[in-house]
Design an enzyme around this catalytic site. Structure first.
Site, PDB file in Angstrom:
ATOM      1  N   ASN A 152      57.325  25.992  84.202  1.00 18.11           N
ATOM      2  CA  ASN A 152      57.616  25.558  83.338  1.00 18.11           C
ATOM      3  C   ASN A 152      56.982  26.039  82.141  1.00 18.11           C
ATOM      4  OD1 ASN A 152      59.420  23.806  84.564  1.00 18.11           O
ATOM      5  ND2 ASN A 152      58.364  22.285  84.679  1.00 18.11           N
ATOM      6  N   HIS A 169      55.341  20.351  90.591  1.00 20.39           N
ATOM      7  CA  HIS A 169      55.871  18.792  90.549  1.00 20.39           C
ATOM      8  C   HIS A 169      54.755  18.157  91.609  1.00 20.39           C
ATOM      9  CE1 HIS A 169      60.448  19.539  89.613  1.00 20.39           C
ATOM     10  NE2 HIS A 169      59.583  19.757  88.602  1.00 20.39           N
ATOM     11  N   TYR A 176      60.238  27.718  91.791  1.00 21.34           N
ATOM     12  CA  TYR A 176      59.505  27.630  90.380  1.00 21.34           C
ATOM     13  C   TYR A 176      58.507  28.783  90.600  1.00 21.34           C
ATOM     14  CZ  TYR A 176      61.357  23.219  89.672  1.00 21.34           C
ATOM     15  OH  TYR A 176      62.295  21.970  89.236  1.00 21.34           O
TER      16      TYR A 176
END
Length: 766
Positions: free
Chosen positions: A206, A257, A266
């Site tokens: 992210n 996460h 990811y």
């Protein structure tokens, strides 16, 4: 045909910035040429360089996608929508995010040399009006996201929008470009902050994704401070974490996460973003420092999970359920990132990577690399394949224990075997955004066998496989509801992990505490040079339902291959042999189920922007099951998996390995001079060479060579500060080993406290 848009959106003026945070321009002076050079490097990564007639098919595919976007473009300000199938009124549908992705496809067609629309002023003007429309109706700084997915607002749209503006840059009016990018001041101002959830600090993929958008906005608007902010955020990412939580760990694990292994999803997004940022900012005022760590990350975190260009599903998390993102998509993104990094990699890495990647590309003929790769990356791949000075590298071999994410990978020249476990540290399965609805058992000791059949895992397996019978698992046969959004299950046990010796042998173990069931079991895998031995003990349940252990569940595509059965063994042609061993229950036999199974991707993924289609797909499966009956009491199993073995070798294998113990205290096997064991608590095991004992929990592998023994020890439970191990041979001295291994009379003591389940190795004189 060019579809003009209404010009009323162009009337949006300075009033549109009301309420937006306006940042001052940085004082530092950077030449316009520096911004332009970095932007052009980025465009070359997306669209390739000069026209190459050898890439006509790829160019036509890019052009076809862009033309489809143009052909369907029918702006309707009353609805509002740019395309009839993507209405913009309700952001919860994610259609505004899809709209920006279509704009990116159009921009890619415009910027790619060799397309009919390359550099077309008419197409650029149409795209500009479409961006005006989206700014007015879908994405501007005064909007409320109304409970829709934060990711679309802060990463999805910013990435697609900045890519689109970069690709179309030479054909866009610069005053309008500033307006389209203005919402990013609100929604993506800083790579490290989450606007929609104050207090959340961005990590991993992210943060890398946001850094891409922030850097690109800085380059497009000539704002050096934004580029520097993005560079610094990525530089921080290159530091290894000590956990708990997100990031890359010293042992190569990658968590996102907080509790989920995500190297192949990811993690790949992170690597791709960082690789492109490094390439984009190279030789600029914003070169990324400390990039040496990213090369180590490739070797330690990614290479063990790439099998002939495929990314293993055991580290792709909920993405396994997404129809448009299969193992070859993640694998090709990994290849693309490594090819991009080769331009900057030190020679010691490049020398190793070139043959490695060439091997991946050469062996995977089932899904050619160019199918999904961008033109620039495809050109690099073709150049590598054509370079006769670079040999075709062999498959990676070795045994890898990723203690910080409960994964173990065992790789031999002809096959690979992965084990996905879970514990109080690592979640069993993630379901978010209505994805991975049937992933109940993917972290309960599921095993993944990779062979020369490179289509096994990506040929519509996940919607068609029986989700109650995943290979390697021991399960209560109860019916299950779809996994709930955001529900975390961390099994209440610390036991998961293993040890590796010499990159050729290993052991893994987990304590199974089933979800919503009384089922308990102790499961162990012994990883040998030609086989995997699976032992289970203490299998107990009291819910009135049958319990099964699934030896195999193989997708054999359009037909059932030949199956040969003998006394306590069977052989599946083209896959492996399977043999029950002496540590199994007396009289226990395996049950074989051969069936055609039909499913739909929509059954396992109903996500707003990822949801699969409703088209039924059918595949053939051979399932091998050990039935422990209803309410088993301390049941057990013992079987061998022999990848690539013939029927004759399978039939003879029971005599080649000894199961020394298979109970609630210890599980152990031996073959020749190799002994491997799991001690769940203090205990001893009789071996052909004498007694092996440990005074606490541990996993260990021993291999004797003449008067020396090589040993590997770990504590997957992370509960023992020190363990004393008495070998079948008296220990005379520690020839080689870390400070945590020492001789104690005729035994050894290994300091395990604080080592996070990692392997300690030593060479002993006996």
């Amino acid at each position: 045909m060019i579809h003009p848009l209404s010009r009323r959106s162009a009337l949006l003026g300075a009033s549109a910035v009301a309420g937006a945070a306006l940042w001052e321009r940085p004082a530092e002076a950077v030449s316009a040429a520096a911004f332009d050079a970095a932007r052009e490097r980025w465009v070359s990564l997306l669209a390739g360089g000069a026209y190459d007639p050898g890439h006509t098919d790829k160019i036509q595919a890019v052009e076809g996608s862009a033309n489809a976007v143009l052909r369907k473009l029918k702006p309707d300000p009353r609805r509002p929508s740019l395309w009839p199938d993507l209405p913009l009124a309700n952001p919860r549908t994610g259609d505004f995010n899809r709209s920006y992705n279509r704009m990116r496809a159009l921009a890619l067609g415009w910027a790619t040399p060799g397309t009919a629309m390359h550099g077309s002023p008419q197409v650029a003007e149409t795209a500009a009006r479409a961006l005006d429309f989206l700014y007015e109706h879908a994405y501007h700084e005064r909007l409320d996201r109304r409970g829709s997915n934060w990711y679309w607002w802060e990463i999805g749209v910013p990435r697609a929008l900045t890519d689109t503006c970069a690709l179309l840059y030479d054909g866009l009016p610069k005053d309008r470009l500033e307006r389209w990018l203005r919402p990013l001041r609100r929604w993506c101002p800083d790579p490290e902050r989450r606007i929609s959830h104050p207090g959340v600090v961005e990590t991993g993929a992210n943060r890398a994704g946001k850094a891409m958008a922030v850097a690109m906005r800085g380059l497009l608007t000539h704002d050096a401070r934004l580029v520097r902010r993005a560079r610094d955020a990525v530089s921080d990412l290159l530091r290894r974490t000590k956990g708990p939580g997100d990031g890359f760990y010293h042992d190569g694990s990658f968590i996102q996460h907080d509790v989920y292994p995500y190297t192949g999803s990811y993690g790949v997004d992170y690597l791709e973003s960082v690789a492109k940022l490094i390439a984009m900012l190279a030789r600029s005022p914003w070169e990324i420092p400390r990039i040496g760590n990213v090369y180590e990350i490739v070797d330690r975190s990614f290479v063990p999970f790439v099998f002939d260009g495929l990314m293993m599903d055991c580290v792709r998390g909920r993405q396994i359920s997404v129809q448009g993102h299969r193992d070859h998509h993640s694998g090709q993104k990994t290849v693309e990132a490594v090819l991009t990094l080769l331009d900057s990699a030190p020679e010691r890495h490049a020398r190793r990577w070139r043959p490695l990647v060439k091997g991946w590309l050469t062996r995977n003929q089932a899904i050619p690399y160019g199918t999904h790769a961008p033109l620039a990356s495809l050109a690099r791949a073709e150049a590598l394949l054509a370079d006769d000075s670079v040999p075709v590298g062999p498959r990676t071999t070795g045994t890898y224990v990723f203690a910080d994410m409960d994964r173990v990978v065992h790789r031999r020249p002809g096959w690979a075997f992965a084990i996905a476990m879970s514990s109080e540290r690592i979640g069993a399965a993630e379901a978010m955004n209505q994805e991975n609805l049937h992933g109940w058992y993917t972290g309960d000791g599921m095993t993944y066998l990779y062979t020369d059949d490179l289509t096994h895992w990506n040929d519509d397996l996940w919607p068609t496989i029986d989700p109650y019978r995943l290979p390697g698992t021991t399960v209560d046969t109860r019916r299950r509801a779809d996994l709930a959004h955001g529900k975390r299950r961390l099994p209440p046990t610390p036991w998961a992990g293993g040890a590796a010796l010499d990159g050729e042998y290993g052991v893994a173990a987990m304590k199974l505490v089933a979800d919503g069931s009384s089922l308990r079991a102790k499961k162990a895998w012994f990883l040998l040079d030609d086989a995997v031995i699976a032992l289970g003990a203490g299998i107990t349940a009291s819910d009135g339902r049958r319990v099964e252990t699934v030896v195999e569940n193989r997708n054999t595509h359009a037909a059932h291959p030949p199956l040969t059965r003998g006394e306590r063994w069977l052989h599946l042609s083209g896959v492996a042999g399977y043999a029950l061993l002496d540590g199994a229950e007396v009289g226990e036999e395996v049950k074989v189920i051969r069936e055609r199974r039909t499913g739909r991707w929509r059954d396992i993924d109903k996500g707003a922007t990822t949801g699969g289609d409703t088209t039924p797909v059918t595949r053939h499966y051979t399932t091998i099951v050990i039935d422990h009956g209803a309410d088993p009491r301390k049941a057990r199993y013992a079987y061998a998996v022999l990848p690539g073995a013939c029927a004759e070798r399978t039939a003879a294998y029971r005599k080649q390995v000894d199961v020394l113990a298979n109970n609630g205290t210890a599980q152990a096997v031996s073959r020749g001079d190799l002994i491997a064991a799991v001690f769940w608590r203090a205990g001893s095991v009789k071996t052909p060479h004498g007694t092996l004992s440990a005074d606490g929990p541990c996993t260990l592998v021993l291999r004797r060579e003449r008067g020396r023994v090589r040993v590997a020890v770990s504590d997957p439970s992370r509960t023992a500060d020190e363990v004393r191990i008495r070998l079948p041979w008296a220990v005379r001295s520690v020839v080689k080993g870390g400070r945590g291994v020492r001789r104690a009379k005729k035994a050894i003591k290994v300091e395990l406290g604080g080592t996070r389940g990692r392997t300690h190795t030593a060479v002993l004189r006996v």
